[in-house]
Design a protein around this motif. Structure first.
Motif, PDB file in Angstrom:
ATOM      1  N   ASN A   1       6.213  45.974  31.214  1.00  0.00           N
ATOM      2  CA  ASN A   1       7.045  45.772  32.390  1.00  0.00           C
ATOM      3  C   ASN A   1       8.547  45.773  32.133  1.00  0.00           C
ATOM      4  OD1 ASN A   1       4.882  45.331  34.384  1.00  0.00           O
ATOM      5  ND2 ASN A   1       4.413  43.553  33.137  1.00  0.00           N
TER       6      ASN A   1
ATOM      7  N   SER B   1       1.747  42.705  41.709  1.00  0.00           N
ATOM      8  CA  SER B   1       3.023  42.600  41.009  1.00  0.00           C
ATOM      9  C   SER B   1       3.869  41.475  41.585  1.00  0.00           C
ATOM     10  CB  SER B   1       3.787  43.923  41.072  1.00  0.00           C
ATOM     11  OG  SER B   1       4.105  44.245  42.401  1.00  0.00           O
TER      12      SER B   1
ATOM     13  N   ARG C   1      10.092  44.435  38.385  1.00  0.00           N
ATOM     14  CA  ARG C   1       8.799  44.212  39.028  1.00  0.00           C
ATOM     15  C   ARG C   1       7.761  44.219  37.917  1.00  0.00           C
ATOM     16  NH1 ARG C   1       6.905  43.941  43.927  1.00  0.00           N
ATOM     17  NH2 ARG C   1       8.869  44.607  44.830  1.00  0.00           N
ATOM     18  N   VAL C   2       7.074  43.096  37.751  1.00  0.00           N
ATOM     19  CA  VAL C   2       6.055  42.993  36.710  1.00  0.00           C
ATOM     20  C   VAL C   2       4.677  43.120  37.347  1.00  0.00           C
ATOM     21  CG1 VAL C   2       7.467  41.648  35.131  1.00  0.00           C
ATOM     22  CG2 VAL C   2       6.040  40.467  36.775  1.00  0.00           C
ATOM     23  N   GLN C   3       3.830  43.861  36.680  1.00  0.00           N
ATOM     24  CA  GLN C   3       2.483  44.105  37.205  1.00  0.00           C
ATOM     25  C   GLN C   3       1.467  43.431  36.309  1.00  0.00           C
ATOM     26  OE1 GLN C   3       1.552  48.212  37.807  1.00  0.00           O
ATOM     27  NE2 GLN C   3      -0.065  47.718  39.239  1.00  0.00           N
ATOM     28  N   HIS C   4       0.466  42.836  36.926  1.00  0.00           N
ATOM     29  CA  HIS C   4      -0.598  42.183  36.175  1.00  0.00           C
ATOM     30  C   HIS C   4      -1.434  43.225  35.446  1.00  0.00           C
ATOM     31  CE1 HIS C   4      -0.057  38.146  37.756  1.00  0.00           C
ATOM     32  NE2 HIS C   4       0.384  38.766  38.817  1.00  0.00           N
TER      33      HIS C   4
ATOM     34  N   VAL D   1       0.584  38.911  32.823  1.00  0.00           N
ATOM     35  CA  VAL D   1       1.588  39.966  32.770  1.00  0.00           C
ATOM     36  C   VAL D   1       1.985  40.313  31.347  1.00  0.00           C
ATOM     37  CG1 VAL D   1       2.495  39.523  35.072  1.00  0.00           C
ATOM     38  CG2 VAL D   1       3.510  38.351  33.111  1.00  0.00           C
TER      39      VAL D   1
END
Length: 80
Positions: free
Chosen positions: A23, A58, A75-78, A2
């Protein structure tokens, strides 16, 4: 991945550095929860496991920013 680097803080973990604009996370943010995992007594391995995933997936993390009273949820997204 991330795009953040974390280090132990008392209690829990703090974001040390981030990839530019990743993010919405900033250096100095204190991690409170990662994908529902309370990080106060978690190990780095626990956090890495909670964040693991494939590109495009995510996870929701909860942070404290600048000593704020209300936690922020992101919300963190790869990315890799």
């Amino acid at each position: 991945m991330v795009g953040i680097m974390i280090e132990p803080a008392n209690p829990g973990f703090e974001v040390r550095t981030t990839a530019m604009g990743v993010n919405g996370i900033r250096a100095g943010d204190r991690l409170l929860k990662v994908a529902g995992l309370d990080v106060q007594h978690a190990t780095l391995a626990d956090i890495m496991q909670a964040l693991s995933g494939k590109p495009g997936e995510s996870r929701v993390i909860e942070i404290e920013r600048n000593g704020g009273r209300q936690p922020e949820r992101l919300r963190v997204q790869h990315i890799l």
